[in-house]
Design an enzyme around this catalytic site. Structure first.
Site, PDB file in Angstrom:
ATOM      1  N   THR A 380       0.887  -1.144   0.000  1.00  0.00           N
ATOM      2  CA  THR A 380       0.000   0.000   0.000  1.00  0.00           C
ATOM      3  C   THR A 380       0.929   1.197   0.000  1.00  0.00           C
ATOM      4  O   THR A 380       2.121   1.043   0.202  1.00  0.00           O
ATOM      5  CB  THR A 380      -0.852  -0.065   1.282  1.00  0.00           C
ATOM      6  OG1 THR A 380      -1.631  -1.245   1.204  1.00  0.00           O
ATOM      7  CG2 THR A 380      -1.727   1.140   1.490  1.00  0.00           C
ATOM      8  N   ASP A 422      -9.474  -8.505   1.881  1.00  0.00           N
ATOM      9  CA  ASP A 422      -9.738  -7.740   3.105  1.00  0.00           C
ATOM     10  C   ASP A 422     -11.116  -8.046   3.696  1.00  0.00           C
ATOM     11  O   ASP A 422     -11.412  -7.656   4.822  1.00  0.00           O
ATOM     12  CB  ASP A 422      -9.619  -6.231   2.843  1.00  0.00           C
ATOM     13  CG  ASP A 422      -8.174  -5.749   2.947  1.00  0.00           C
ATOM     14  OD1 ASP A 422      -7.329  -6.513   3.432  1.00  0.00           O
ATOM     15  OD2 ASP A 422      -7.908  -4.599   2.543  1.00  0.00           O
TER      16      ASP A 422
END
Ligand code: DON
Length: 569
Positions: A380, A422
């Site tokens: 990320t 996720d």
């Protein structure tokens, strides 16, 4: 000459550094020092993207303009995580102190379903939510940039996308770290993308090699010329749909057309005299950060000191309890009633800390998500930007894993995310970050998967103080938390606060992950005697942050763990 004014030069240097670090922490006037700026600053994952952002600020663009340009430049120069095929969150605060957030998180495609990653026996199919066409959520980044620009931008859209097109078309010399990442990914790129050549090279990638991304340049050109429709309709949408059809993926043209980012009211709370402005659900980051800060607020962290055993013990016990709550109560608020107020009630957080015992670690098995009266039921990347007016932006954006699903959209030159991981594929079964979840974060069509991303802005006495955030999966929350404490409690300057070693506990598994040399051996021994299991590794992040000194200078902290870069003027 090793001595100056009778003091050993090395000692003098150390004293000087300590003086300035203290001055920054106290926000005292600090002038004529390299690295302090007041007209604008960008801190992000690559020097090329930082330069793009800085040029936009110099041209008269504001923080949002620079953010849009940086997002696209990172999609080119940081393919591990910079993206147009992923999503993210923006926290914004203008010079007048008004704040806002933009949720451009990916969504589950309409054809997704709760048990889509389970086999007929009800077990999670390994890797299906990670490296298949079904691992991708509907991308949100391009819509997010369009919306952010529409609301707050000053310069023309085309001017903001163009630098990324140039970088993709002309190529740029890759760093040693990017060469390593590309070599690391290449076997899977080949396996998952038969017949495609994007990001691949016959020989090994080396530092200094030129990375040209012609297809990506074309896609970015469509985005430059058509805005949202350059990605969610027309050629690129066709290419995404075709890619999905070939790989049995779920994202349809209707999913793309229906994707919209959402403006959400910022989540705010106080830590001592500091106002924390952060991301609400579907990120868990903001709520967890506020819970953590409140959990430690009434203890003398400053006196105990940075990474000392009492400090670590308190923080670990707070983290254990907060992550237990996360597993049960956090999810997309448009699908699940997240009990935000209950989770943030000071009395509730204090009650959670009551079972904390200085003599021994609380086993995670003894901690369950709290109960409230009345409640029913490497990748990320982060960037921080401040412009000359004092408008600030904190954006964390991601493909989830490094290079996302590692699947390229044929002809379009970009990577798709594997954000579907996720979600909680099955109650209690950990995802790639070891995080568990249940109903709140189950898969439903059109739902956003829970995130840990924690872009955050802090003010004191109504003035901007800090812009901060990081990647790192489940460790994002604890890294942001510790970086904030490093500045506020441990008098560290911004760069030092970012450099400082971090540690992490997330309830399950019941262990404290630490960076190498984070604690001295005496601290480790004391903690082990109390029953803490200490594991070296599994923490890191790349915190990119800006601290604003009392007299208005911008002081950056760029994480040395990556190629992260700070530039100002
Ligand atoms: O949204 C999240 O919480 C994760 N998808 C973030 C992934 C991440 O930070 C990976 N980076 N190291």
């Amino acid at each position: 000459m090793n001595y100056l004014f009778g003091i050993k030069k090395t000692t003098l240097l150390l004293l000087t550094i300590t003086f300035f670090q203290h001055a920054f922490a106290q926000n005292q006037p600090a002038k004529n020092i390299d690295g302090l700026y007041r007209n604008g600053m960008v801190v992000c994952a690559t020097p090329n993207a930082a330069k793009v952002g800085l040029e936009i600020l110099k041209k008269g663009g504001n923080a949002v303009d620079a953010a849009v340009a940086v997002q696209f430049a990172l999609a080119v120069t940081y393919p591990e995580a910079g993206n147009i095929g992923g999503g993210g969150f923006m926290v914004y605060r203008n010079a007048e102190g008004e704040s806002n957030t933009l949720d451009f998180r990916e969504k589950a495609p309409a054809a997704a379903s709760a048990n889509m990653y389970l086999d007929s026996a009800g077990n999670v199919i390994p890797d299906m939510s990670l490296v298949t066409h079904q691992a991708s959520g509907v991308p949100g980044s391009v819509d997010g940039m369009v919306e952010a620009h529409k609301k707050y931008g000053r310069l023309k859209w085309e001017e903001l996308v163009q630098p990324a097109i140039d970088l993709a078309h002309n190529g740029f010399a890759i760093s040693k770290k990017l060469a390593g990442s590309l070599n690391w990914g290449s076997a899977q790129f080949k396996k998952l993308n038969p017949g495609k050549t994007y990001l691949l090279k016959a020989a090994e990638w080396k530092e200094g090699d030129l990375l040209v991304q012609e297809d990506l340049a074309k896609t970015l050109t469509l985005i430059r010329d058509k805005g949202r429709d350059g990605f969610y309709a027309g050629k690129v949408a066709d290419e995404i749909a075709e890619e999905m059809k070939n790989g049995k993926g779920l994202i349809s043209k209707a999913d793309l057309k229906n994707y919209h980012s959402i403006w959400r009211k910022a989540l705010t709370g106080m830590y001592k005299e500091y106002k924390i402005i952060t991301m609400p659900p579907p990120s868990s980051g903001g709520i967890a950060l506020l819970q953590l800060l409140h959990s430690v607020e009434n203890y003398p962290l400053h006196r105990w000191g940075y990474n000392k055993d009492s400090t670590v013990q308190l923080i670990v016990e707070a983290e254990r309890r907060v992550y237990a709550d996360r597993s049960k109560y956090l999810g997309d608020p448009d699908f699940y009633k997240v009990p935000v107020d209950s989770l943030l009630k000071p009395a509730y957080i204090d009650s959670r800390m009551k079972s904390f015992n200085w003599n021994a670690a609380t086993p995670s098995s003894a901690i369950q998500p709290g109960a409230f009266a009345g409640y029913e039921s490497d990748q990320t990347t982060h960037y921080s930007i401040v412009d000359g007016q004092g408008n600030s932006v904190a954006i964390t954006t991601t493909l989830n894993g490094s290079f996302g699903s590692k699947i390229f959209v044929g002809g379009a030159g970009f990577l798709l995310n594997n954000e579907m991981d996720d979600f909680s594929a099955k109650p209690g079964v950990p995802n790639m970050f070891g995080l568990v979840g249940g109903k709140a974060n189950s898969i439903q069509p059109g739902k956003r998967m829970l995130s840990s991303m924690t872009p955050t802005i802090i003010e004191r006495d109504g003035r901007l103080l800090m812009v901060v955030g990081t990647p790192g999966g489940s460790t994002i929350i604890t890294s942001v938390f510790q970086t904030i404490l490093n500045v506020i409690e441990f008098d560290q300057g911004m760069q030092q606060a970012v450099d400082s070693k971090r540690f992490h506990h997330q309830w399950l598994p019941d262990q404290v992950n630490i960076e190498k040399d984070a604690f001295d051996s005496a601290t480790i021994e004391k903690l082990q005697q109390k029953g803490y299991k200490i594991i070296t590794g599994g923490v890191g992040g790349r915190v990119d942050a800006i601290l604003i000194t009392k007299d208005g200078y911008y002081y950056g902290g760029a994480d040395p763990r990556g190629d992260d870069s700070k530039m100002g003027y």
